[in-house]
Design a protein around this motif. Structure first.
Motif, PDB file in Angstrom:
ATOM      1  N   ALA A   4      21.991  17.227 -28.201  1.00  0.00           N
ATOM      2  CA  ALA A   4      22.046  17.442 -26.971  1.00  0.00           C
ATOM      3  C   ALA A   4      21.466  16.199 -26.097  1.00  0.00           C
ATOM      4  O   ALA A   4      22.201  16.130 -24.617  1.00  0.00           O
ATOM      5  CB  ALA A   4      20.421  17.900 -26.673  1.00  0.00           C
ATOM      6  N   ILE A   5      21.046  14.838 -26.862  1.00  0.00           N
ATOM      7  CA  ILE A   5      20.489  13.709 -26.218  1.00  0.00           C
ATOM      8  C   ILE A   5      22.099  12.846 -25.597  1.00  0.00           C
ATOM      9  O   ILE A   5      22.214  12.030 -24.273  1.00  0.00           O
ATOM     10  CB  ILE A   5      20.001  12.657 -26.852  1.00  0.00           C
ATOM     11  N   VAL A   6      22.882  13.471 -26.190  1.00  0.00           N
ATOM     12  CA  VAL A   6      24.110  12.721 -26.472  1.00  0.00           C
ATOM     13  C   VAL A   6      25.317  12.638 -25.574  1.00  0.00           C
ATOM     14  O   VAL A   6      25.916  12.003 -24.464  1.00  0.00           O
ATOM     15  CB  VAL A   6      25.176  12.596 -27.469  1.00  0.00           C
ATOM     16  N   LEU A   7      24.990  14.091 -25.024  1.00  0.00           N
ATOM     17  CA  LEU A   7      25.614  14.816 -24.568  1.00  0.00           C
ATOM     18  C   LEU A   7      25.067  14.523 -22.486  1.00  0.00           C
ATOM     19  O   LEU A   7      25.118  15.044 -21.677  1.00  0.00           O
ATOM     20  CB  LEU A   7      25.754  16.831 -24.600  1.00  0.00           C
ATOM     21  N   ILE A   8      23.650  14.374 -22.517  1.00  0.00           N
ATOM     22  CA  ILE A   8      23.165  14.377 -21.651  1.00  0.00           C
ATOM     23  C   ILE A   8      23.725  12.597 -20.727  1.00  0.00           C
ATOM     24  O   ILE A   8      23.690  12.705 -19.483  1.00  0.00           O
ATOM     25  CB  ILE A   8      21.852  14.465 -21.489  1.00  0.00           C
ATOM     26  N   LEU A   9      23.571  11.824 -21.895  1.00  0.00           N
ATOM     27  CA  LEU A   9      23.982  10.621 -21.351  1.00  0.00           C
ATOM     28  C   LEU A   9      25.663  10.097 -20.655  1.00  0.00           C
ATOM     29  O   LEU A   9      25.702   9.344 -20.332  1.00  0.00           O
ATOM     30  CB  LEU A   9      24.051   9.584 -22.971  1.00  0.00           C
ATOM     31  N   VAL A  10      26.419  11.414 -22.163  1.00  0.00           N
ATOM     32  CA  VAL A  10      27.898  11.332 -21.256  1.00  0.00           C
ATOM     33  C   VAL A  10      27.963  11.914 -20.177  1.00  0.00           C
ATOM     34  O   VAL A  10      28.865  11.780 -19.117  1.00  0.00           O
ATOM     35  CB  VAL A  10      28.764  12.544 -22.039  1.00  0.00           C
ATOM     36  N   TYR A  11      27.010  13.126 -19.852  1.00  0.00           N
ATOM     37  CA  TYR A  11      26.791  13.948 -18.546  1.00  0.00           C
ATOM     38  C   TYR A  11      26.884  12.603 -17.567  1.00  0.00           C
ATOM     39  O   TYR A  11      27.014  12.316 -16.072  1.00  0.00           O
ATOM     40  CB  TYR A  11      26.228  15.087 -18.700  1.00  0.00           C
ATOM     41  N   GLY A  12      25.413  11.641 -17.493  1.00  0.00           N
ATOM     42  CA  GLY A  12      25.203  11.226 -16.820  1.00  0.00           C
ATOM     43  C   GLY A  12      26.739   9.874 -16.724  1.00  0.00           C
ATOM     44  O   GLY A  12      26.519  10.016 -15.703  1.00  0.00           O
TER      45      GLY A  12
ATOM     46  N   ALA B 229      27.845  22.973 -20.312  1.00  0.00           N
ATOM     47  CA  ALA B 229      28.314  22.123 -21.723  1.00  0.00           C
ATOM     48  C   ALA B 229      27.493  20.725 -21.789  1.00  0.00           C
ATOM     49  O   ALA B 229      27.338  20.265 -22.912  1.00  0.00           O
ATOM     50  CB  ALA B 229      29.603  22.031 -21.958  1.00  0.00           C
ATOM     51  N   LEU B 230      27.286  19.848 -20.836  1.00  0.00           N
ATOM     52  CA  LEU B 230      27.129  18.681 -21.071  1.00  0.00           C
ATOM     53  C   LEU B 230      25.609  18.685 -20.645  1.00  0.00           C
ATOM     54  O   LEU B 230      25.059  17.514 -20.825  1.00  0.00           O
ATOM     55  CB  LEU B 230      28.069  17.926 -19.851  1.00  0.00           C
ATOM     56  N   PHE B 231      25.280  19.568 -19.760  1.00  0.00           N
ATOM     57  CA  PHE B 231      23.409  19.299 -19.265  1.00  0.00           C
ATOM     58  C   PHE B 231      22.364  20.094 -18.926  1.00  0.00           C
ATOM     59  O   PHE B 231      21.647  19.704 -20.257  1.00  0.00           O
ATOM     60  CB  PHE B 231      23.818  18.742 -17.423  1.00  0.00           C
ATOM     61  N   VAL B 232      23.381  22.000 -19.146  1.00  0.00           N
ATOM     62  CA  VAL B 232      22.623  23.066 -19.306  1.00  0.00           C
ATOM     63  C   VAL B 232      21.863  23.125 -20.503  1.00  0.00           C
ATOM     64  O   VAL B 232      20.679  23.493 -21.166  1.00  0.00           O
ATOM     65  CB  VAL B 232      22.730  24.286 -18.820  1.00  0.00           C
ATOM     66  N   ALA B 233      23.775  23.384 -21.451  1.00  0.00           N
ATOM     67  CA  ALA B 233      22.625  23.495 -23.124  1.00  0.00           C
ATOM     68  C   ALA B 233      22.391  21.976 -23.114  1.00  0.00           C
ATOM     69  O   ALA B 233      21.325  22.481 -24.585  1.00  0.00           O
ATOM     70  CB  ALA B 233      24.123  23.719 -23.942  1.00  0.00           C
ATOM     71  N   PRO B 234      22.457  20.887 -23.053  1.00  0.00           N
ATOM     72  CA  PRO B 234      21.019  20.324 -23.332  1.00  0.00           C
ATOM     73  C   PRO B 234      19.983  20.321 -23.723  1.00  0.00           C
ATOM     74  O   PRO B 234      19.376  20.207 -23.837  1.00  0.00           O
ATOM     75  CB  PRO B 234      21.791  18.539 -23.889  1.00  0.00           C
ATOM     76  N   VAL B 235      19.866  20.375 -22.358  1.00  0.00           N
ATOM     77  CA  VAL B 235      18.492  20.383 -21.472  1.00  0.00           C
ATOM     78  C   VAL B 235      17.565  21.855 -21.893  1.00  0.00           C
ATOM     79  O   VAL B 235      16.792  22.192 -22.741  1.00  0.00           O
ATOM     80  CB  VAL B 235      18.073  21.182 -20.679  1.00  0.00           C
ATOM     81  N   LEU B 236      18.354  22.955 -22.118  1.00  0.00           N
ATOM     82  CA  LEU B 236      17.965  24.517 -23.104  1.00  0.00           C
ATOM     83  C   LEU B 236      17.421  23.558 -24.941  1.00  0.00           C
ATOM     84  O   LEU B 236      16.285  24.349 -24.810  1.00  0.00           O
ATOM     85  CB  LEU B 236      18.483  25.810 -22.772  1.00  0.00           C
ATOM     86  N   VAL B 237      17.794  23.082 -25.265  1.00  0.00           N
ATOM     87  CA  VAL B 237      18.171  22.654 -26.803  1.00  0.00           C
ATOM     88  C   VAL B 237      16.302  21.779 -26.324  1.00  0.00           C
ATOM     89  O   VAL B 237      15.772  22.562 -27.532  1.00  0.00           O
ATOM     90  CB  VAL B 237      18.960  21.680 -27.687  1.00  0.00           C
ATOM     91  N   LEU B 238      16.355  20.781 -26.076  1.00  0.00           N
ATOM     92  CA  LEU B 238      15.437  20.134 -25.551  1.00  0.00           C
ATOM     93  C   LEU B 238      14.246  21.103 -24.884  1.00  0.00           C
ATOM     94  O   LEU B 238      12.779  20.479 -25.566  1.00  0.00           O
ATOM     95  CB  LEU B 238      15.231  18.831 -24.900  1.00  0.00           C
TER      96      LEU B 238
END
Length: 383
Positions: free
Chosen positions: A167-175, A308-317
């Protein structure tokens, strides 16, 4: 006043009706249906308010605002469901959102746009960039599922930790995707609409969509300066009401879906994504019928990427903060459905051209998957 706004105003009547239905005991089914109808206009007003504010804030902040609030309604519904412990419903809604945007929305856009225009074009380079990002996102999201399947003895805590790091990696990719689209390669996203003047746009809503897609061109901002305070109030008010209606929707979901003869799994995959993204879906189809296929594809694919890159990782966290076991370990059938959807969408959109038949093929794929989700037993789907 535009027809869409008239519809939004009309549907707002379901906000007090749904609240009254809950407190007066009209039944869970009535509450569920009226809450779902109430969310539709509220999501539309949230989207319109976001676009209006983006025009005032300018390219950087406006683009960031649009990127953050693009799927706010769906995120709110998912957070409420997660707080209620409906983890499987949340996972199903993530799956359904990706599938719905890639197959249903893009399919409807290509079909209806293709019926009006023989062939429509959009930038193939953007299609390739989006396809690469989508492939990475899907691989990352489905990796914990594959690990769980290939290593049956692995502990749930290990999958949870893996999901947290992914999730952290995906948020970084989203950025990084925001940096790419708004700064270093913004010209790629402007090229498809830079030659469209305001006179070419048939209504105010399309002008706002163009402004948000172009990350707020200065010329447009100079001509159209909405009242910032007014639209901030609209955004905050709509967000608050969406949270209230989401609570009504979620607490009655199990009972209402049982009365309708539907499973919670099918509701999460099909119904909730349609409810949360209906206004955005209508926008994508509308601009496609105006031969603005670049914008339509950007809305459909961009929304899937954000899920995929923002909502899903945010929900995991968020699951970690709410003490709910939210991870990225989806069911095998969900994994296959997402992979197939991405493969079909990429193969059809890769050449930068579309017609009504390609739209029909995407819709057929969505219908087949929808039927499978309807008939598959929940225990097997989540096994």
């Amino acid at each position: 006043m535009q027809i869409r706004n008239l519809i939004f105003f009309g549907l707002l009547v379901f906000v007090p009706i749904s609240i009254a239905a809950r407190f007066l005991g009209w039944g869970d089914l009535v509450v569920f249906v009226t809450a779902a109808l109430a969310i539709l206009p509220l999501a539309g007003w949230m989207g319109q308010a976001t676009e209006e504010i983006a025009v005032v804030l300018g390219p950087s902040w406006g683009g960031l605002l649009n990127a953050t609030f693009g799927n706010a309604t769906e995120l709110i519904i998912a957070l409420v469901a997660l707080n209620e412990g409906l983890v499987n419903v949340v996972k199903a809604s993530l799956t359904g959102s990706i599938i719905g945007n890639l197959l249903l929305v893009m399919g409807l856009s290509m079909l209806l746009g293709g019926l009006k225009f023989k062939e429509q074009e959009f930038q193939p380079i953007l299609a390739r960039v989006n396809a690469s990002s989508m492939n990475l996102a899907v691989i990352a999201i489905l990796l914990p599922t594959l690990l769980g399947i290939t290593s049956p003895t692995i502990e749930e805590t290990v999958l949870q930790r893996l999901s947290d790091w992914v999730a952290i990696v995906l948020i970084l990719v989203y950025g990084l995707t925001l940096l790419f689209s708004m700064k270093t390669h913004a010209y790629l996203y402007d090229a498809g609409v830079a030659d469209l003047g305001l006179s070419d746009l048939e209504d105010k809503d399309a002008a706002h969509l163009q402004a948000s897609t172009e990350a707020g061109h200065e010329g447009h901002s100079a001509e159209h300066k909405p009242k910032l305070t007014l639209w901030v109030s609209v955004l905050l008010g709509a967000t608050l009401l969406v949270a209230v209606e989401s609570e009504l929707l979620v607490v009655t979901l199990e009972s209402a879906t049982s009365q309708l003869g539907l499973t919670e799994f099918f509701t999460g995959v099909i119904l909730l994504p349609i409810i949360g993204n209906a206004a955005e879906h209508a926008t994508a189809v509308t601009v496609a019928m105006k031969n603005k296929m670049d914008l339509s594809v950007s809305v459909a694919v961009g929304s899937s990427l954000q899920i995929a890159l923002f909502v899903a990782p945010v929900l995991v966290l968020a699951g970690w903060l709410l003490d709910q076991p939210m991870d990225l370990n989806f069911g095998p059938f969900e994994m296959v459905a997402v992979a197939v959807s991405v493969l079909i969408a990429n193969s059809i959109s890769g050449d930068g051209r579309s017609n009504w038949l390609e739209g029909a093929l995407l819709l057929a794929a969505y219908l087949v998957l929808g039927l499978a989700f309807y008939f598959i037993p929940v225990t097997e789907a989540l096994a």
